[in-house]
Design a protein around this motif. Sequence first.
Motif, PDB file in Angstrom:
ATOM      1  N   THR A 228       0.835  -1.210   0.000  1.00  0.00           N
ATOM      2  CA  THR A 228       0.000   0.000   0.000  1.00  0.00           C
ATOM      3  C   THR A 228       0.864   1.251   0.000  1.00  0.00           C
ATOM      4  OG1 THR A 228      -1.838  -1.133   1.083  1.00  0.00           O
ATOM      5  CG2 THR A 228      -1.772   1.269   1.268  1.00  0.00           C
ATOM      6  N   ARG A 229       1.891   1.295   0.860  1.00  0.00           N
ATOM      7  CA  ARG A 229       2.779   2.463   0.896  1.00  0.00           C
ATOM      8  C   ARG A 229       3.487   2.651  -0.429  1.00  0.00           C
ATOM      9  NH1 ARG A 229       7.932   3.181   0.760  1.00  0.00           N
ATOM     10  NH2 ARG A 229       8.483   0.998   1.152  1.00  0.00           N
ATOM     11  N   ILE A 230       4.003   1.552  -0.990  1.00  0.00           N
ATOM     12  CA  ILE A 230       4.798   1.647  -2.214  1.00  0.00           C
ATOM     13  C   ILE A 230       3.932   2.102  -3.393  1.00  0.00           C
ATOM     14  CG2 ILE A 230       6.029   0.214  -3.898  1.00  0.00           C
ATOM     15  CD1 ILE A 230       7.141  -1.332  -1.386  1.00  0.00           C
ATOM     16  N   VAL A 231       2.734   1.541  -3.511  1.00  0.00           N
ATOM     17  CA  VAL A 231       1.848   1.953  -4.607  1.00  0.00           C
ATOM     18  C   VAL A 231       1.369   3.384  -4.396  1.00  0.00           C
ATOM     19  CG1 VAL A 231      -0.337   1.473  -5.789  1.00  0.00           C
ATOM     20  CG2 VAL A 231       1.194  -0.405  -5.159  1.00  0.00           C
ATOM     21  N   ARG A 232       1.126   3.759  -3.141  1.00  0.00           N
ATOM     22  CA  ARG A 232       0.746   5.151  -2.860  1.00  0.00           C
ATOM     23  C   ARG A 232       1.858   6.102  -3.322  1.00  0.00           C
ATOM     24  NH1 ARG A 232       0.588   5.136   2.562  1.00  0.00           N
ATOM     25  NH2 ARG A 232      -1.492   4.227   2.679  1.00  0.00           N
ATOM     26  N   ASP A 233       3.108   5.732  -3.023  1.00  0.00           N
ATOM     27  CA  ASP A 233       4.233   6.561  -3.479  1.00  0.00           C
ATOM     28  C   ASP A 233       4.262   6.640  -5.006  1.00  0.00           C
ATOM     29  OD1 ASP A 233       5.119   7.147  -0.950  1.00  0.00           O
ATOM     30  OD2 ASP A 233       6.785   5.711  -0.957  1.00  0.00           O
ATOM     31  N   ALA A 234       4.060   5.505  -5.662  1.00  0.00           N
ATOM     32  CA  ALA A 234       4.098   5.483  -7.127  1.00  0.00           C
ATOM     33  C   ALA A 234       3.006   6.380  -7.714  1.00  0.00           C
ATOM     34  CB  ALA A 234       3.948   4.049  -7.639  1.00  0.00           C
ATOM     35  N   LEU A 235       1.818   6.326  -7.141  1.00  0.00           N
ATOM     36  CA  LEU A 235       0.728   7.179  -7.619  1.00  0.00           C
ATOM     37  C   LEU A 235       1.057   8.649  -7.378  1.00  0.00           C
ATOM     38  CD1 LEU A 235      -2.268   5.042  -6.299  1.00  0.00           C
ATOM     39  CD2 LEU A 235      -1.568   5.274  -8.693  1.00  0.00           C
ATOM     40  N   ASP A 236       1.683   8.943  -6.235  1.00  0.00           N
ATOM     41  CA  ASP A 236       2.085  10.328  -5.943  1.00  0.00           C
ATOM     42  C   ASP A 236       3.108  10.827  -6.963  1.00  0.00           C
ATOM     43  OD1 ASP A 236       0.435  10.474  -3.751  1.00  0.00           O
ATOM     44  OD2 ASP A 236       2.029  10.138  -2.263  1.00  0.00           O
ATOM     45  N   VAL A 237       4.007   9.947  -7.363  1.00  0.00           N
ATOM     46  CA  VAL A 237       5.028  10.320  -8.346  1.00  0.00           C
ATOM     47  C   VAL A 237       4.400  10.624  -9.707  1.00  0.00           C
ATOM     48  CG1 VAL A 237       6.985   9.379  -9.678  1.00  0.00           C
ATOM     49  CG2 VAL A 237       6.925   9.142  -7.179  1.00  0.00           C
ATOM     50  N   GLY A 238       3.296   9.942 -10.014  1.00  0.00           N
ATOM     51  CA  GLY A 238       2.621  10.201 -11.284  1.00  0.00           C
ATOM     52  C   GLY A 238       2.223   8.972 -12.070  1.00  0.00           C
ATOM     53  N   TYR A 239       2.634   7.789 -11.608  1.00  0.00           N
ATOM     54  CA  TYR A 239       2.246   6.562 -12.301  1.00  0.00           C
ATOM     55  C   TYR A 239       0.730   6.370 -12.200  1.00  0.00           C
ATOM     56  CZ  TYR A 239       7.208   5.223 -12.087  1.00  0.00           C
ATOM     57  OH  TYR A 239       8.578   5.185 -12.208  1.00  0.00           O
ATOM     58  N   ARG A 240       0.123   5.943 -13.300  1.00  0.00           N
ATOM     59  CA  ARG A 240      -1.309   5.632 -13.302  1.00  0.00           C
ATOM     60  C   ARG A 240      -1.581   4.212 -13.811  1.00  0.00           C
ATOM     61  NH1 ARG A 240      -1.013   9.102 -10.369  1.00  0.00           N
ATOM     62  NH2 ARG A 240      -2.097  11.119 -10.305  1.00  0.00           N
ATOM     63  N   HIS A 241      -0.548   3.519 -14.224  1.00  0.00           N
ATOM     64  CA  HIS A 241      -0.651   2.151 -14.742  1.00  0.00           C
ATOM     65  C   HIS A 241       0.049   1.244 -13.735  1.00  0.00           C
ATOM     66  CE1 HIS A 241       0.636  -0.762 -18.263  1.00  0.00           C
ATOM     67  NE2 HIS A 241       0.088  -1.401 -17.253  1.00  0.00           N
ATOM     68  N   ILE A 242      -0.719   0.384 -13.065  1.00  0.00           N
ATOM     69  CA  ILE A 242      -0.175  -0.508 -12.031  1.00  0.00           C
ATOM     70  C   ILE A 242      -0.360  -1.948 -12.494  1.00  0.00           C
ATOM     71  CG2 ILE A 242      -0.234  -1.181  -9.606  1.00  0.00           C
ATOM     72  CD1 ILE A 242       0.499   1.763  -9.998  1.00  0.00           C
ATOM     73  N   ASP A 243       0.726  -2.729 -12.431  1.00  0.00           N
ATOM     74  CA  ASP A 243       0.719  -4.121 -12.881  1.00  0.00           C
ATOM     75  C   ASP A 243       0.957  -5.044 -11.692  1.00  0.00           C
ATOM     76  OD1 ASP A 243       1.200  -5.991 -15.507  1.00  0.00           O
ATOM     77  OD2 ASP A 243       2.506  -6.611 -13.855  1.00  0.00           O
ATOM     78  N   THR A 244      -0.048  -5.864 -11.366  1.00  0.00           N
ATOM     79  CA  THR A 244       0.081  -6.835 -10.284  1.00  0.00           C
ATOM     80  C   THR A 244      -0.313  -8.215 -10.808  1.00  0.00           C
ATOM     81  OG1 THR A 244      -0.497  -7.346  -7.979  1.00  0.00           O
ATOM     82  CG2 THR A 244      -2.235  -6.377  -9.346  1.00  0.00           C
ATOM     83  N   ALA A 245      -0.428  -9.194  -9.910  1.00  0.00           N
ATOM     84  CA  ALA A 245      -0.807 -10.562 -10.288  1.00  0.00           C
ATOM     85  C   ALA A 245      -1.252 -11.297  -9.039  1.00  0.00           C
ATOM     86  CB  ALA A 245       0.378 -11.296 -10.920  1.00  0.00           C
ATOM     87  N   ALA A 246      -2.119 -12.286  -9.231  1.00  0.00           N
ATOM     88  CA  ALA A 246      -2.609 -13.063  -8.085  1.00  0.00           C
ATOM     89  C   ALA A 246      -1.455 -13.680  -7.302  1.00  0.00           C
ATOM     90  CB  ALA A 246      -3.567 -14.149  -8.566  1.00  0.00           C
ATOM     91  N   ILE A 247      -0.462 -14.235  -8.013  1.00  0.00           N
ATOM     92  CA  ILE A 247       0.633 -14.941  -7.351  1.00  0.00           C
ATOM     93  C   ILE A 247       1.520 -14.004  -6.536  1.00  0.00           C
ATOM     94  CG2 ILE A 247       2.274 -14.798  -9.267  1.00  0.00           C
ATOM     95  CD1 ILE A 247       1.678 -17.846  -6.928  1.00  0.00           C
TER      96      ILE A 247
END
Length: 277
Positions: free
Chosen positions: A32-51
């Motif tokens: 959550t912290r890391i993705v929040r930082d990425a969104l703050d930086v400007g990223y809008r495309h997030i790639d995850t996976a079930a595994i």
Amino acid sequence: MTKPVPTLTLNDGHTIPQLGFGVFKVDPDETTRIVRDALDVGYRHIDTAAIYGNEAGVGTALAESGIARDELFITTKLWNDRQGTETAFAAFDESLDKLGLDYVDLYLIHWPTPAKDTYVESWKALEKIRESGRARSIGVSNFLVPHLQRLLQETDIVPAVNQIELHPAHQQLDVTALARENGVQIEAWGPLGQGKYPLFETQVIVAAAEQHGKTPAQVVIRWHLQTGNIVFPKSNRRERMIENFDVLDFELTPTEVTMISALERAGRVGGHPNDIN
């Protein structure tokens, strides 16, 4: 002002940001912290996976961000042990629930797992998921030429993307050629060689970095963008996220692109798709 992230149009008409953020091997407790930082930086495309085990953390960050859903592009993937028809439907429902979303922008078959021989059946399940509107686009990951050819011959919908290991030392030219002939966009995982291939000490990349006042990593990401790849470098550190995002204000020359492309060595770092079952 920073230029906007370039987008590519998929074969189904949807658009995808060409620069995104990946959460492979990101600790679920830190996601959550890391993705929040990425969104703050400007990223809008997030790639995850079930595994990856971190879809819930991604979902929390998205919910807390306040960013409108239509400004985000979210990808997740079907893991190998859930391939099939009903199992794929159930796995997709679980992923959507963990992400806290009504739909994902892209859903992928994670590996072809050829020993199981269920990827065609699984793809037909993804076709139905797309028809339901809960996945805007569908695609594959780690598919080689024979796997792609079977899908093209035996199913109705051409994959929107094929996400493969791709960096200057391992460009999978046969896979990318077949994909592009059929309108399949290429996504690059391990885009910087995962630190196991010495790209950043390579003379042509070092020289380009000096020429443009950038780092070797920024040069490699820029090479991906200019050769038409969708790319999502990952980092747990905000300063590195900022560095990886700061690639929109310069262009490599055609000669630099050609010289970096000449670093091809068939230098696969990750597992071979025929061996992961």
